[in-house]
Design an enzyme around this catalytic site. Structure first.
Site, PDB file in Angstrom:
ATOM      1  N   ASP A 165       0.829  -1.207   0.000  1.00 50.19           N
ATOM      2  CA  ASP A 165       0.000   0.000   0.000  1.00 50.19           C
ATOM      3  C   ASP A 165       0.862   1.255   0.000  1.00 50.19           C
ATOM      4  O   ASP A 165       2.072   1.207   0.266  1.00 50.19           O
ATOM      5  CB  ASP A 165      -0.907   0.017   1.228  1.00 50.19           C
ATOM      6  CG  ASP A 165      -2.059  -0.972   1.116  1.00 50.19           C
ATOM      7  OD1 ASP A 165      -2.273  -1.488   0.009  1.00 50.19           O
ATOM      8  OD2 ASP A 165      -2.734  -1.215   2.131  1.00 50.19           O
ATOM      9  N   LYS A 223      -4.057   2.862  -2.321  1.00 50.28           N
ATOM     10  CA  LYS A 223      -5.179   3.757  -2.576  1.00 50.28           C
ATOM     11  C   LYS A 223      -4.757   5.155  -2.146  1.00 50.28           C
ATOM     12  O   LYS A 223      -4.849   5.515  -0.979  1.00 50.28           O
ATOM     13  CB  LYS A 223      -6.408   3.285  -1.813  1.00 50.28           C
ATOM     14  CG  LYS A 223      -6.924   1.912  -2.240  1.00 50.28           C
ATOM     15  CD  LYS A 223      -8.082   1.469  -1.363  1.00 50.28           C
ATOM     16  CE  LYS A 223      -8.685   0.170  -1.888  1.00 50.28           C
ATOM     17  NZ  LYS A 223      -7.744  -0.952  -1.824  1.00 50.28           N
ATOM     18  N   MET A 248      -9.765   7.905   8.598  1.00 48.37           N
ATOM     19  CA  MET A 248     -10.406   8.358   7.355  1.00 48.37           C
ATOM     20  C   MET A 248     -11.441   9.446   7.627  1.00 48.37           C
ATOM     21  O   MET A 248     -12.570   9.404   7.141  1.00 48.37           O
ATOM     22  CB  MET A 248     -11.046   7.162   6.633  1.00 48.37           C
ATOM     23  CG  MET A 248     -10.022   6.157   6.137  1.00 48.37           C
ATOM     24  SD  MET A 248     -10.754   4.594   5.554  1.00 48.37           S
ATOM     25  CE  MET A 248     -11.084   3.765   7.117  1.00 48.37           C
TER      26      MET A 248
END
Length: 249
Positions: free
Chosen positions: A34, A56, A168
């Protein structure tokens, strides 16, 4: 037997890798990693190891979860030691168990190797998750659901005296602040911590009502976590106590 290793790389600093994670990376034939994985950790892999970025990146084109699953299947059918390397811990908002299920349904052997999560790394910024007489528990939440909507569980967490850690949440700062303001807790201490344990680690302290302004003034953005609770203010309490002591002397 070909094996998929779900490995947590920790919050960033390679020194925070577990010994088992380190040894697994050192003998990997394939690594799917990642964007939150420090490049120094990737460099621990053998020179002939296949290294594929599947991260991402916020606000940019992303490798979809279906594409990641396809790569897992492709490489696990061809190599014995495939490492799926994730920042923090794979099972802490990392979709690690989705990948575990995918592999198991295809009769792929899977080993899970935990990592230190970003919220545990908050202690490097003098913010404990719990403290006797201050916080008896921790809520770990995401502010953004799979469809991008605001996660309403925060309204439950905000009613407790426990520490609240939000992943997030940088695009939902206004909604987060509104929840606390509506509950009459606008002055609850808060911190935004970016790049925990990394060389460019940074943080800003504020009250929860000022999260948006604090973010804009400091320039902090993703990747970051938000910590809300009285534990955030403990470092200021210590400074105040030290200053009082100096005055008395």
């Amino acid at each position: 037997m070909n094996t998929l290793f779900l490995v947590g790389s920790g919050p960033g600093d390679p020194g925070l890798l577990t010994i088992k994670a380190y040894e697994t990376i050192k003998f990997a034939q394939v690594i799917l990693f990642d964007n939150l994985v420090d490049e120094r950790i990737i460099e621990l892999a053998p020179d002939n190891c296949i290294k594929r970025f599947v991260g991402k990146i916020p606000y940019a084109k992303q490798v979809t979860q279906d594409e990641i699953h396809a790569l897992i299947s492709f490489y696990c059918n061809r190599y014995r030691r495939v490492v799926r390397l994730k920042g923090g811990d794979p099972y802490m908002f990392g979709r690690g168990f989705e990948e575990w299920l995918y592999a198991k349904r295809r009769s792929i052997d899977v080993q899970y190797i935990p990592g230190i999560s970003a919220m545990q790394g908050a202690g490097l910024n003098s913010i404990p998750l719990t403290h006797r007489g201050v916080s008896n528990g921790v809520w770990a939440l995401t502010a953004t659901k799979e469809d991008g909507a605001f996660a309403c569980d925060l309204s439950l967490a905000a009613q407790s005296t426990s520490t609240v850690v939000i992943y997030m949440g940088m695009q939902k700062l206004a909604q987060i602040a509104r929840v606390y303001v509506m509950l009459g807790k606008a002055d609850r201490p808060a911190a935004i911590v970016q790049q925990v344990s990394c060389k460019d680690q940074n943080q800003v302290l504020c009250c929860v009502a000022d999260l948006v302004m604090a973010s804009e003034n400091s320039g902090l953005s993703n990747p970051a976590i938000i910590i809300i609770g009285e534990v955030v203010d403990l470092q200021n309490t210590l400074r105040a106590a030290n200053e009082t002591t100096r005055i008395v002397i």
